[in-house]
Design an enzyme around this catalytic site. Structure first.
Site, short mmCIF file in Angstrom:
data_model
loop_
_atom_site.label_atom_id
_atom_site.label_comp_id
_atom_site.label_asym_id
_atom_site.label_seq_id
_atom_site.Cartn_x
_atom_site.Cartn_y
_atom_site.Cartn_z
N ASP A 175 1.92 4.80 1.78
CA ASP A 175 0.77 4.30 1.05
C ASP A 175 1.28 4.10 -0.38
OD1 ASP A 175 -1.41 4.07 -0.68
OD2 ASP A 175 -2.71 5.12 0.72
N HIS A 176 1.43 2.86 -0.79
CA HIS A 176 2.15 2.63 -2.04
C HIS A 176 1.44 3.23 -3.26
CE1 HIS A 176 -0.47 -0.87 -2.73
NE2 HIS A 176 -0.09 -0.81 -3.98
N HIS A 194 -5.68 3.81 0.09
CA HIS A 194 -5.52 4.02 -1.35
C HIS A 194 -6.64 4.86 -1.97
CE1 HIS A 194 -2.58 1.13 -0.46
NE2 HIS A 194 -3.24 0.03 -0.77
C1 BG6 Z 1 -2.64 -3.56 -0.98
C2 BG6 Z 1 -3.77 -4.41 -0.47
O1 BG6 Z 1 -2.43 -2.47 -0.12
O2 BG6 Z 1 -2.97 -3.07 -2.27
C3 BG6 Z 1 -4.02 -5.57 -1.43
O3 BG6 Z 1 -3.45 -4.92 0.81
C4 BG6 Z 1 -4.25 -5.06 -2.83
O4 BG6 Z 1 -5.12 -6.35 -1.01
C5 BG6 Z 1 -3.14 -4.09 -3.24
O5 BG6 Z 1 -4.24 -6.17 -3.69
C6 BG6 Z 1 -3.47 -3.41 -4.55
O6 BG6 Z 1 -2.34 -2.71 -4.98
P1 BG6 Z 1 -2.11 -2.45 -6.53
O7 BG6 Z 1 -0.89 -1.59 -6.56
O8 BG6 Z 1 -1.93 -3.79 -7.17
O9 BG6 Z 1 -3.34 -1.76 -7.01
#
Ligand code: BG6
Length: 513
Positions: A198-199, A261
């Site tokens: 989960d990034h 997230h």
């Molecule tokens: C991704 C989603 O996991 O996270 C995207 O699939 C979203 O739709 C993105 O834009 C948001 O990531 P960050 O790091 O830009 O908040």
């Protein structure tokens, strides 16, 4: 009020140690994630001397390309997506350890070839038989790739080697599919070999939530229902669905952002102190929170969850189209691009404290934050102060784009009378620690190679998260929305999202855009 920056010396920690020798095999090696995040992250790790020189990459994808073409491509990509100044020496060394294999992911012969190529790379680069398989493909290939790897004997941990699989999101699309995928994976892998990414957990400020809560003695005693009124978690994006209409149509804001997230942010904010920073100890506590979220009846889904879809509007002075007019989107689409909800956690620390979550596309700005709203002080002493001046304390953890923490408190406005105003005490990460180029994937790759799963989701966690979300999906499926689009691009979502909090006599923090 702003605190003055002090230089902080970084302590020599285990983070300064290098990764073990290994080959990283990227399935989806010619894709977007590889070029935007993975290769720049590997380069950043190499620049910080964290990547062992006994390291190599094999990119695998459908596109027909030679290793030479692949190296040229990633060179051009790195110059597009990485820091302005690339150290040619470091990059050249890394680049010459990168290989490419074209092929159909379902073809068993490919995996035998891969096996032979990996053995050769071990000889050439001293990578010791350790493998990190990174699945950056569309989700329908996850189970197939893992099965094929296992069938070719590529996941067997023999002679002291390790074999790990990193799985990108989305992990399932509801409880049943997530369970099924977990079952398929665990038929051939041990849980300790599976790293579900989960990034958000790669973001420094997300990791800092734990440091903030548990490395400071003053917050934990007030971190509960006695002092906290409610918690707001916002993850807003200014961009629309961009070129991802095809994927997003089948996902929607709820699946795309919430069980992964937003629940990471929520569980790190709400969890009990773990007995150690060991991966399972931390994830046990996060899972307990997910399991303690009060299940919603269909009636509660209707009153506690709000969905929205953007219509056309203006962002930064530019007219932008409605979701239904975006590329690869059905002109009559009912996919939600916004969701807000109220969740309650049934445990002693949080009983009756509302956690409000919201996320959406085409909102006024890009911002992710957690606002902890404390209860008001008793009014007695300030009976004559207008009530709007008596704002309660609020702690905001800014996750992005600004990374930092703000504490709001009341202070006397200078003058002969006791008048109160609100002031902010601000901590900005960049003031103290500077800004280092980061894609957010460095720490995750480093940890996966080092075998630390703390920042990755465990199977039961993913299922617990889907258990919360699936009843909402079921109600929504049974009752399609009748008022989409219901918010204009560039606004903070549908009016019902404001009413959700108004009903509880509170309101979303006004975020400056
Ligand atoms: C991704 C989603 O996991 O996270 C995207 O699939 C979203 O739709 C993105 O834009 C948001 O990531 P960050 O790091 O830009 O908040």
């Amino acid at each position: 009020m702003t605190t003055a920056p002090h230089p902080v010396q970084s302590a020599p920690t285990q983070a300064n140690q290098q990764t073990p020798p290994c080959v990283m095999v990227i399935f989806g090696g010619s894709g977007d994630l590889t070029k935007r995040k993975l290769i720049p992250a590997l380069y950043n790790l190499a620049t910080n001397n964290l990547l062992r020189k006994e390291f190599a990459v094999v990119g695998i994808a459908r596109s027909d390309m030679s290793t030479d073409d692949f190296r040229k491509k990633i060179d051009a990509d790195l110059h597009e997506f990485a820091p302005e100044s690339i150290d040619p020496k470091i990059w050249e060394r890394l680049q010459t350890a990168m290989y490419y294999m074209p092929g159909d992911l379902g073809d068993p012969a490919r995996y035998d070839q891969l096996k032979a190529q990996l053995a050769e790379i071990d000889e050439r680069h001293g990578t010791s038989g350790n493998r990190l398989y990174y699945l950056a493909t569309a989700p329908q290939f996850f189970a197939e790739i893992v099965k094929q790897l296992a069938h070719a004997g590529l996941t067997r941990e023999e002679d002291g080697t390790w074999q790990r699989v990193v799985i990108e999101k989305p992990f399932g699309r509801d409880l049943e599919s997530a369970r099924h995928l977990n079952q398929e994976l665990t038929q051939v892998l041990h849980e300790r070999q599976i790293f579900r990414i989960d990034h958000y957990l790669g973001k420094e400020t997300v990791q800092n939530i734990m440091a903030f809560r548990f490395a400071n003695g003053i917050f934990e005693p007030i971190w509960n229902r006695r002092y906290i009124d409610h918690v707001e978690i916002t993850s807003a994006e200014e961009v629309g669905v961009e070129q991802r209409g095809g994927y997003y149509e089948g996902a929607g804001a709820l699946r795309d952002m919430v069980p992964n997230h937003l629940f990471q942010l929520m569980t790190l904010t709400a969890m009990e102190p773990p007995v150690s920073f060991d991966a399972n100890a931390v994830r046990d506590e996060q899972t307990k929170i997910l399991k303690a979220i009060q299940p919603m009846s269909p009636e509660e889904v209707l009153t506690r969850v709000v969905r929205g879809q953007y219509g056309e509007g203006v962002i930064d002075g530019t007219r932008v189209p409605a979701y239904r007019k975006e590329p690869s989107v059905d002109p009559a689409s009912n996919t939600e691009t916004f969701v807000a909800m109220k969740l309650l956690i049934d445990n002693w620390r949080w009983a009756d404290v509302a956690f409000y979550l919201r996320t959406g596309k085409r909102l006024p700005c890009r911002v992710t934050e957690i606002a902890i709203q404390f209860k008001r002080a008793p009014f007695v002493l300030f009976r004559d102060t207008p009530v709007e001046r008596l704002s309660a304390n609020r702690l905001v953890m800014h996750i992005q784009p600004e990374e930092g923490i703000t504490l709001r408190f009341g202070a006397k406005i200078p003058g002969p009378h006791l008048n109160l105003g609100s002031v902010n005490m601000d901590f900005k990460y960049s003031d103290y620690f500077g800004a280092t180029p980061s894609t957010g994937y460095e720490r995750l790759l480093y940890d996966a190679m080092s075998g630390d799963a703390t920042l990755f989701q465990r199977g039961d966690m993913v299922e617990a998260a889907w258990s919360v979300v699936t009843p909402i999906l079921d109600v929504w499926k049974a009752l399609p929305p009748r008022n989409f689009p219901n918010y204009g691009a560039g606004t903070w979502g549908p009016a019902q999202a404001d009413e959700l909090l108004k009903h509880d006599k509170c309101h979303w923090r006004e975020i400056p855009s």
